[in-house]
Design an enzyme around this catalytic site. Structure first.
Site, PDB file in Angstrom:
ATOM      1  N   TRP A 130      41.126  34.385  37.175  1.00 25.60           N
ATOM      2  CA  TRP A 130      41.128  33.021  37.678  1.00 25.60           C
ATOM      3  C   TRP A 130      42.145  32.776  38.787  1.00 25.60           C
ATOM      4  O   TRP A 130      42.065  31.765  39.472  1.00 25.60           O
ATOM      5  CB  TRP A 130      41.436  32.053  36.527  1.00 25.60           C
ATOM      6  CG  TRP A 130      42.634  32.479  35.720  1.00 25.60           C
ATOM      7  CD1 TRP A 130      42.618  33.169  34.543  1.00 25.60           C
ATOM      8  CD2 TRP A 130      44.012  32.302  36.058  1.00 25.60           C
ATOM      9  NE1 TRP A 130      43.905  33.439  34.117  1.00 25.60           N
ATOM     10  CE2 TRP A 130      44.785  32.910  35.031  1.00 25.60           C
ATOM     11  CE3 TRP A 130      44.689  31.684  37.116  1.00 25.60           C
ATOM     12  CZ2 TRP A 130      46.187  32.923  35.047  1.00 25.60           C
ATOM     13  CZ3 TRP A 130      46.079  31.711  37.136  1.00 25.60           C
ATOM     14  CH2 TRP A 130      46.808  32.316  36.104  1.00 25.60           C
ATOM     15  N   HIS A 155      33.033  36.056  35.599  1.00 24.89           N
ATOM     16  CA  HIS A 155      34.286  35.444  36.021  1.00 24.89           C
ATOM     17  C   HIS A 155      35.035  34.888  34.809  1.00 24.89           C
ATOM     18  O   HIS A 155      34.508  34.836  33.692  1.00 24.89           O
ATOM     19  CB  HIS A 155      34.019  34.336  37.036  1.00 24.89           C
ATOM     20  CG  HIS A 155      34.991  34.308  38.163  1.00 24.89           C
ATOM     21  ND1 HIS A 155      36.333  34.601  38.013  1.00 24.89           N
ATOM     22  CD2 HIS A 155      34.837  34.025  39.493  1.00 24.89           C
ATOM     23  CE1 HIS A 155      36.944  34.504  39.165  1.00 24.89           C
ATOM     24  NE2 HIS A 155      36.072  34.156  40.097  1.00 24.89           N
ATOM     25  N   ALA A 156      36.304  34.509  35.042  1.00 27.83           N
ATOM     26  CA  ALA A 156      37.098  33.875  33.991  1.00 27.83           C
ATOM     27  C   ALA A 156      36.467  32.522  33.646  1.00 27.83           C
ATOM     28  O   ALA A 156      36.036  31.790  34.545  1.00 27.83           O
ATOM     29  CB  ALA A 156      38.537  33.696  34.457  1.00 27.83           C
ATOM     30  N   GLU A 228      42.547  46.902  38.395  1.00 28.54           N
ATOM     31  CA  GLU A 228      43.687  46.312  39.101  1.00 28.54           C
ATOM     32  C   GLU A 228      44.326  45.349  38.108  1.00 28.54           C
ATOM     33  O   GLU A 228      43.778  44.295  37.813  1.00 28.54           O
ATOM     34  CB  GLU A 228      43.203  45.594  40.364  1.00 28.54           C
ATOM     35  CG  GLU A 228      44.288  45.404  41.408  1.00 28.54           C
ATOM     36  CD  GLU A 228      45.160  44.181  41.122  1.00 28.54           C
ATOM     37  OE1 GLU A 228      46.225  44.340  40.497  1.00 28.54           O
ATOM     38  OE2 GLU A 228      44.762  43.083  41.525  1.00 28.54           O
ATOM     39  N   LEU A 229      45.486  45.773  37.573  1.00 30.82           N
ATOM     40  CA  LEU A 229      46.059  45.071  36.432  1.00 30.82           C
ATOM     41  C   LEU A 229      47.365  44.357  36.800  1.00 30.82           C
ATOM     42  O   LEU A 229      47.534  43.923  37.917  1.00 30.82           O
ATOM     43  CB  LEU A 229      46.261  46.061  35.284  1.00 30.82           C
ATOM     44  CG  LEU A 229      45.011  46.899  34.945  1.00 30.82           C
ATOM     45  CD1 LEU A 229      45.300  47.880  33.824  1.00 30.82           C
ATOM     46  CD2 LEU A 229      43.831  46.007  34.594  1.00 30.82           C
TER      47      LEU A 229
END
Length: 451
Positions: A130, A155-156, A228-229
């Protein structure tokens, strides 16, 4: 299941969305496969033209898209506009460079001909966060779709309005039905979607916990992943740095998007001779930031995206102070709003040092030597990026190889640029987005050999 998108500034409901049934999900997956079989045959030139059109639509309707970003997750409207325009740039970049990136790679061997060609792989499932609800999606979608793949977006839940608008961008641009689809689903549907034969790869931007779970599921079904964290970036200031410029850069590096960024500077590692000057000027700069309604053009700091995120940040602040950190500024919370906060005397072992702080919290550390600064920088399970501020560029470049992170910026905040590969090491994930690297993640690099 019913999802509600709630404005974090005033708690008003922005939108309500119904979760899709298993049947609807299955139909969308099949539509993706059907679309792929024709989309992959569309000439690259035409696919690129459509992506360029998507960029033009983003620019044309920037106010509509920016408003939805701000309503759903609280980003100041000026930053929301900048995010949408950056999405247009990534569309332009791949539209202009895809032909070069996807061209055959000639390799001389004892064959009459030998080369590598780049073919699309199919449907790529994107699980997106988000905090940059448009940018995270477009930096995946632009190279992936131009390469001939199709996209499926989860998506979130708090930005499902943005997700619907993003799908609309591609429809307005003329992309064929099924090439990019938005899925209104809860995370409990993730495994069944990944397991489906239509899905060939998964890309996720999100938390360490979410990345580990998705990687485990994907490995079970032998599906490629790009993760990708989180991040805990160090911002190192040497004593020869231009302090005023360093402070100006630091303010943006920490407070952009109200600090809700994986690549935000979080640990400020300062040489002892300039510590007091930097902290004093940084504190003044933070005090001058205008908090308020994120829809107002002058607002620089709005609420966090949800109250639970502000609650978590408050816990990290309080625990760090209990452990000996000095509260220099801020520290209070009101609902989803958390005051910009500065902590001094931060040490390893405190949440402000060890953990990813996803909000407007700056942790200040004092060191005696450059070697100590880099040692503290490396003392993290994350590895997204490091900033070094100095006037001795030559010396700073010598330290680039000592940093294990995926990015090393000198006199600039760590940021993503369509022209440069982006990604992390250690618990920050693996794989690269953007530049040619980002396009190569989801293509079949096929060896062709002619005797």
């Amino acid at each position: 299941m019913n999802f509600k998108s709630i404005n974090p500034y005033n708690e008003e409901i922005v939108g309500t969305y119904n979760a899709e049934t298993d049947k609807a999900i299955s139909e969308k997956l099949q539509k993706a496969e059907t679309a792929f079989q024709s989309w992959r045959k569309v000439p690259l030139k035409d696919r690129s033209l459509l992506m360029a059109k998507a960029g033009n639509i983003l620019r044309r309707d920037v106010e509509e898209y920016a408003r939805m970003i701000t309503l759903e997750m609280g980003k100041p409207i000026s930053e929301s506009r900048a995010e949408v325009n950056k999405c247009a740039l990534v569309c332009d970049y791949y539209a202009e460079n895809a032909s070069e990136f996807l061209s055959d790679e000639i390799i001389k061997t004892d064959a009459q001909q030998s080369f590598v060609r780049h073919d699309p792989i199919g449907a790529v499932f994107a699980i997106m966060p988000w905090n940059f609800p448009f940018w995270q999606v477009f930096r995946f979608a632009a190279p992936t779709l131009i390469a001939g793949n199709v996209g499926l977006l989860k998506h979130a839940p708090n930005v499902f309005g943005c997700a619907e608008l993003i799908e609309g961008v591609f429809k307005k641009a003329g992309f064929p039905d099924g090439v990019f689809q938005n899925l209104i689903v809860h995370h409990d549907k993730t495994e069944s979607i990944i397991a489906h034969d239509v899905v060939k790869a998964v890309t996720l931007t999100g938390s360490e916990r979410a990345g580990a779970a998705v990687a485990q599921i994907s490995a079970r079904y032998i599906k490629k992943t790009l993760l990708e964290l989180g991040g805990n970036n160090a911002f190192i200031v040497w004593e020869d740095a231009d302090i005023d410029k360093a402070v100006a850069t630091a303010l943006t590096a920490r407070m952009l998007n109200c600090g809700q960024s994986c690549i935000a500077a979080k640990r400020f590692i300062l040489m002892e001779n300039i510590y007091d000057e930097f902290v004093t000027k940084f504190t003044t700069g933070v005090k001058n930031l205008k908090s308020g309604d994120p829809l107002e053009s002058g607002t620089q700091v709005g609420p966090l995206a949800r109250k639970d995120l502000a609650d978590q940040l408050q816990q990290q602040v309080q625990k760090s102070v209990t452990m000996g950190a000095e509260l220099l500024l801020g520290g209070k919370q009101n609902g989803a709003y958390h005051e910009p906060t500065i902590l001094g005397n931060v040490k390893p072992g405190m949440p402000a040092f060890d953990e990813e702080t996803f909000g407007p919290l700056a942790a200040m550390l004092k060191v005696k030597t450059i070697e100590e600064a880099f040692a503290l920088s490396e003392q993290s399970r994350y590895g997204l990026g490091v900033t070094v501020c100095t006037t001795n560029i030559e010396m700073a470049l010598k330290y680039a190889g000592e940093v294990s992170d995926g990015a090393y910026f000198i006199n600039e905040l760590v940021k993503s640029d369509p022209r440069l590969p982006f990604g992390g090491e250690k618990r920050s994930g693996y794989g690269r987005e953007l530049a040619k690297d980002g396009m190569m993640e989801f293509v079949n690099r096929k060896t062709v050999y002619v005797k």
